[in-house]
Motif scaffolding. Structure first.
Motif, PDB file in Angstrom:
ATOM      1  N   MET A   1      -3.417   6.198   8.252  1.00  0.00           N
ATOM      2  CA  MET A   1      -2.769   4.901   8.511  1.00  0.00           C
ATOM      3  C   MET A   1      -1.251   5.051   8.541  1.00  0.00           C
ATOM      4  N   LYS A   2      -0.724   5.969   7.748  1.00  0.00           N
ATOM      5  CA  LYS A   2       0.728   6.189   7.758  1.00  0.00           C
ATOM      6  C   LYS A   2       1.185   6.820   9.067  1.00  0.00           C
ATOM      7  N   PHE A   3       0.357   7.697   9.635  1.00  0.00           N
ATOM      8  CA  PHE A   3       0.786   8.434  10.820  1.00  0.00           C
ATOM      9  C   PHE A   3       0.342   7.798  12.133  1.00  0.00           C
TER      10      PHE A   3
ATOM     11  N   ALA B   1      -6.144   1.273  12.299  1.00  0.00           N
ATOM     12  CA  ALA B   1      -7.144   1.164  11.244  1.00  0.00           C
ATOM     13  C   ALA B   1      -8.514   1.620  11.733  1.00  0.00           C
ATOM     14  N   ILE B   2      -8.805   1.388  13.001  1.00  0.00           N
ATOM     15  CA  ILE B   2     -10.103   1.779  13.546  1.00  0.00           C
ATOM     16  C   ILE B   2     -10.239   3.303  13.553  1.00  0.00           C
ATOM     17  N   PHE B   3      -9.214   3.994  14.048  1.00  0.00           N
ATOM     18  CA  PHE B   3      -9.240   5.459  14.082  1.00  0.00           C
ATOM     19  C   PHE B   3      -9.273   6.038  12.669  1.00  0.00           C
TER      20      PHE B   3
ATOM     21  N   MET C   1       0.821  -1.191   0.000  1.00  0.00           N
ATOM     22  CA  MET C   1       0.000   0.000   0.000  1.00  0.00           C
ATOM     23  C   MET C   1       0.865   1.254   0.000  1.00  0.00           C
ATOM     24  N   SER C   2       2.038   1.189   0.588  1.00  0.00           N
ATOM     25  CA  SER C   2       2.872   2.384   0.684  1.00  0.00           C
ATOM     26  C   SER C   2       3.636   2.663  -0.613  1.00  0.00           C
TER      27      SER C   2
ATOM     28  N   GLY D   1     -12.975   9.223  -3.101  1.00  0.00           N
ATOM     29  CA  GLY D   1     -11.525   9.300  -3.299  1.00  0.00           C
ATOM     30  C   GLY D   1     -10.827  10.063  -2.192  1.00  0.00           C
ATOM     31  N   LEU D   2     -11.410  11.172  -1.779  1.00  0.00           N
ATOM     32  CA  LEU D   2     -10.811  11.945  -0.689  1.00  0.00           C
ATOM     33  C   LEU D   2     -10.896  11.205   0.640  1.00  0.00           C
ATOM     34  N   GLY D   3     -12.015  10.512   0.866  1.00  0.00           N
ATOM     35  CA  GLY D   3     -12.150   9.723   2.084  1.00  0.00           C
ATOM     36  C   GLY D   3     -11.100   8.635   2.168  1.00  0.00           C
ATOM     37  N   TRP D   4     -10.835   7.965   1.036  1.00  0.00           N
ATOM     38  CA  TRP D   4      -9.805   6.928   1.016  1.00  0.00           C
ATOM     39  C   TRP D   4      -8.421   7.527   1.229  1.00  0.00           C
TER      40      TRP D   4
END
Length: 157
Positions: A49-51, A55-57, A1-2, A39-42
């Motif tokens: 997720m990077k910071f 995943a829940i937050f 994903m990164s 798209g913006l939500g994703w």
């Protein structure tokens, strides 16, 4: 994903959102705004997720964003908010977690199935709660504004 650039994440989630909008028979003029919202939500989910690596937050905040933008678009475009919310949260749905839970159950690895299933359940709950919080807030503010506009009549006996 990164390894995938953020613009590619945005584009593919936009296409998925528009595809589900078509599948759900959304009006044509609502497809592009719904796609951008998804798209913006994703992208918000990916950045969080990077910071935070939670995943829940990340799903909760991304679902709140999608719901907030959907409520705004509903007022501006004179359409129900659900036309934007449902396709917009589709990229956030933890389909891989659901698949892996079933796979582990079929393989007999019950400990991993319970762990993955619980994570998937909490992520799904976070998405639902994010949408619920913003939708309830928008409804409450709408009712407060409606009451402010109505004159109060006091009847004398």
């Amino acid at each position: 994903m990164s390894d995938i650039p953020l613009i590619a994440h945005f584009f593919f989630s936009l296409v998925a959102t528009v595809g589900f909008g078509i599948f759900f028979n959304s009006p044509i003029q609502a497809l592009a705004p719904a796609g951008i919202t998804g798209g913006l939500g994703w992208c918000i989910y990916i950045l969080l997720m990077k910071f935070s690596s939670s995943a829940i937050f990340a799903n909760f905040v991304a679902a709140m964003f999608v719901s907030w933008v959907s409520e705004y678009l509903a007022r501006k475009m004179k359409h129900p908010a659900i036309l934007f919310v449902i396709p917009g949260i589709i990229p956030l749905v933890p389909g891989l977690g659901l698949y892996n839970t079933m796979l582990y159950l079929v393989q007999g690895d019950y400990n991993l199935a319970i762990s993955t299933g619980a994570d998937t359940f909490f992520i799904s709950g976070a998405i639902a709660l994010g949408v619920l919080v913003i939708t309830s807030l928008a409804r409450t503010l709408f009712l407060i504004n409606l009451r402010k506009k109505m004159p109060i009549k006091i009847e004398k006996e």
